[in-house]
Design an enzyme around this catalytic site. Structure first.
Site, mmCIF file in Angstrom:
data_model
loop_
_atom_site.group_PDB
_atom_site.id
_atom_site.type_symbol
_atom_site.label_atom_id
_atom_site.label_comp_id
_atom_site.label_asym_id
_atom_site.label_seq_id
_atom_site.Cartn_x
_atom_site.Cartn_y
_atom_site.Cartn_z
ATOM 1 N N GLY A 140 0.824 -1.217 0.000
ATOM 2 C CA GLY A 140 0.000 0.000 0.000
ATOM 3 C C GLY A 140 0.854 1.260 0.000
ATOM 4 N N ASN A 141 2.041 1.161 0.627
ATOM 5 C CA ASN A 141 2.911 2.344 0.672
ATOM 6 C C ASN A 141 3.568 2.646 -0.675
ATOM 7 O OD1 ASN A 141 2.612 3.130 3.411
ATOM 8 N ND2 ASN A 141 3.665 1.236 3.946
ATOM 9 N N LYS A 147 -2.688 -8.966 2.558
ATOM 10 C CA LYS A 147 -2.639 -9.069 1.085
ATOM 11 C C LYS A 147 -1.590 -10.073 0.598
ATOM 12 C CE LYS A 147 1.117 -6.406 -0.451
ATOM 13 N NZ LYS A 147 1.818 -6.395 0.797
ATOM 14 N N LYS A 179 -4.945 -6.883 14.755
ATOM 15 C CA LYS A 179 -4.327 -6.139 13.648
ATOM 16 C C LYS A 179 -4.628 -4.639 13.787
ATOM 17 C CE LYS A 179 -2.831 -5.320 9.397
ATOM 18 N NZ LYS A 179 -1.425 -5.375 9.070
ATOM 19 N N LYS A 189 4.922 -11.999 4.444
ATOM 20 C CA LYS A 189 5.510 -12.163 3.106
ATOM 21 C C LYS A 189 6.273 -13.484 3.028
ATOM 22 C CE LYS A 189 6.114 -7.207 2.811
ATOM 23 N NZ LYS A 189 4.723 -6.942 2.473
HETATM 24 P P1 ADP Z 1 4.065 -3.585 2.383
HETATM 25 O O1 ADP Z 1 3.228 -2.349 2.400
HETATM 26 O O2 ADP Z 1 4.894 -3.723 1.144
HETATM 27 O O3 ADP Z 1 3.311 -4.841 2.737
HETATM 28 P P2 ADP Z 1 5.250 -3.704 5.050
HETATM 29 O O4 ADP Z 1 5.563 -2.429 5.749
HETATM 30 O O5 ADP Z 1 4.065 -4.474 5.520
HETATM 31 O O6 ADP Z 1 5.182 -3.345 3.503
HETATM 32 O O7 ADP Z 1 6.512 -4.695 5.106
HETATM 33 C C1 ADP Z 1 7.800 -4.263 4.694
HETATM 34 C C2 ADP Z 1 8.582 -3.822 5.908
HETATM 35 O O8 ADP Z 1 8.913 -4.949 6.712
HETATM 36 C C3 ADP Z 1 9.935 -3.194 5.633
HETATM 37 O O9 ADP Z 1 9.827 -1.820 5.358
HETATM 38 C C4 ADP Z 1 10.705 -3.464 6.918
HETATM 39 O O10 ADP Z 1 10.743 -2.309 7.732
HETATM 40 C C5 ADP Z 1 9.872 -4.498 7.661
HETATM 41 N N1 ADP Z 1 10.611 -5.657 8.145
HETATM 42 C C6 ADP Z 1 10.326 -6.261 9.334
HETATM 43 N N2 ADP Z 1 11.146 -7.292 9.541
HETATM 44 C C7 ADP Z 1 11.981 -7.366 8.479
HETATM 45 C C8 ADP Z 1 13.056 -8.236 8.148
HETATM 46 N N3 ADP Z 1 13.407 -9.243 8.934
HETATM 47 N N4 ADP Z 1 13.690 -8.019 6.965
HETATM 48 C C9 ADP Z 1 13.342 -7.004 6.163
HETATM 49 N N5 ADP Z 1 12.327 -6.141 6.426
HETATM 50 C C10 ADP Z 1 11.640 -6.311 7.581
HETATM 51 MG MG MG Z 2 2.295 -5.143 4.582
#
Ligand code: ADP
Ligand code: MG
Length: 309
Positions: free
Chosen positions: A10-11, A208, A126, A270
């Site tokens: 979303g970002n 998602k 959440k 993810k």
């Molecule tokens: P999106 O909107 O793409 O789903 P998220 O913010 O949910 O993005 O997930 C991506 C974020 O996960 C990264 O910006 C990072 O700060 C965080 N993150 C948490 N743990 C980890 C990790 N072990 N390795 C890499 N990123 C991580």
């Molecule tokens: Mg996310």
């Protein structure tokens, strides 16, 4: 020709700080140009996207307005699928035509079935939307809104059940067979339950990345490509001992999850999504950043989950 399910965050499509419509469109165009480059390499795409910042904005507007009846979360989720689907669909048509590719692009309002009796509904965890100061939060909680408190203030919490079934799955497959670029399951999909054979919307949000994994499995996709704002999943993330991961097996991934290496609600889903896709027979599952997408597809960037070494 291979089929890739691409999930974008979303970002990647909304900068919550700036976020004026012109900057918004530029961000979306940038994202769509990267996707167009993948299509120009000869791949078919199903695109899905997050909606965290967007659903947060809708809830904030409802909360601040006070003049109209707030809509339930499934309706808010459907709104985000409509607005983001529209912007992505239009932008993809434009950027594809700029590089001489004529392709039909269609957004599907996608419902995803969840288990309405799972623990997530009794104990929602959440956090979504804005942070509120204590006084305001108390008024909201008195109206039955569940909230949690952390360093930054109070935030609404909602159930986030597992996606079980994509209602429009067959329609998505038919469109893909016809060469259509499909945008589906935006925001993880509109959460619904099935009761006495009927579909009923339910107040929840679905991750998602997990819906993208399910959709990739259902569609028989070759690749699940999760694009976010970091190039790799990492161990000891954010510490001086951080190690970026390039290739991990399913069992290594499961072990790292157990050890708590990945942020809950951010990187963990993810990695889980990638593991789930490979376990269900998928060929390739990769986590990377938008600008490294093409490199990631050929093994030159990102974190790839493989069945075994
Ligand atoms: P999106 O909107 O793409 O789903 P998220 O913010 O949910 O993005 O997930 C991506 C974020 O996960 C990264 O910006 C990072 O700060 C965080 N993150 C948490 N743990 C980890 C990790 N072990 N390795 C890499 N990123 C991580
Ligand atoms: Mg996310």
């Amino acid at each position: 020709m291979s089929l890739i399910v691409i999930a974008i965050g979303g970002n990647a499509i909304l900068n919550p700080v700036k976020g004026n419509p012109k900057e918004q469109q530029e961000l979306i165009n940038r994202t769509c140009r990267e996707i167009a480059r993948i299509i120009s390499e000869g791949h078919d795409i199903i695109l899905t996207h997050g909606n965290g910042p967007q659903i947060g904005n809708i809830l904030a507007m409802q909360e601040e307005c006070g003049l109209v009846h707030p809509q339930p979360l499934d309706i808010c989720g459907a709104q985000t699928q409509g607005m983001l689907g529209y912007s992505l669909q239009q932008s993809l048509i434009n950027v594809l035509s700029e590089i001489g590719i004529k392709k039909e692009v269609v957004t599907i309002l996608t419902q995803v079935i969840v288990d309405g009796s799972c623990g997530s509904f009794e104990n929602p965890t959440k956090p979504i939307g804005l942070y509120y100061p204590e006084e305001r939060a108390k008024m909201m909680m008195a109206r039955g809104i569940k909230m949690i408190h952390d360093k930054k203030g109070y935030r609404r919490v909602v159930p986030s059940p597992m996606p079980l079934e994509i209602v429009e799955e067959i329609a998505i497959r038919k469109l893909i067979c016809e060469g259509v670029l499909v945008i589906a399951a935006g925001g993880g999909g509109i959460p619904v339950i099935r009761k006495n054979g009927l579909l009923i919307g339910i107040e929840a949000v679905i991750d998602k990345d997990l819906s993208a994994s399910l959709m990739a499995k259902d569609a028989g996709a070759d690749t699940l490509l999760i694009l976010t704002d970091v190039e790799n999943a990492a161990l000891n993330y954010g510490k001086s001992s951080q190690v970026d991961l390039h290739e991990i097996t399913v069992s290594q991934g499961e072990q790292y999850i157990k050890e708590g290496h990945f942020g809950k609600g951010s990187m963990e889903p993810k990695v889980l999504a990638a593991i789930g896709f490979i376990k269900s027979g998928g060929k390739s599952a990769i986590i990377s950043s938008l600008d490294k997408a093409l490199d990631a597809l050929v093994g030159k960037a990102g974190t790839r989950v493989i069945a075994k070494s």
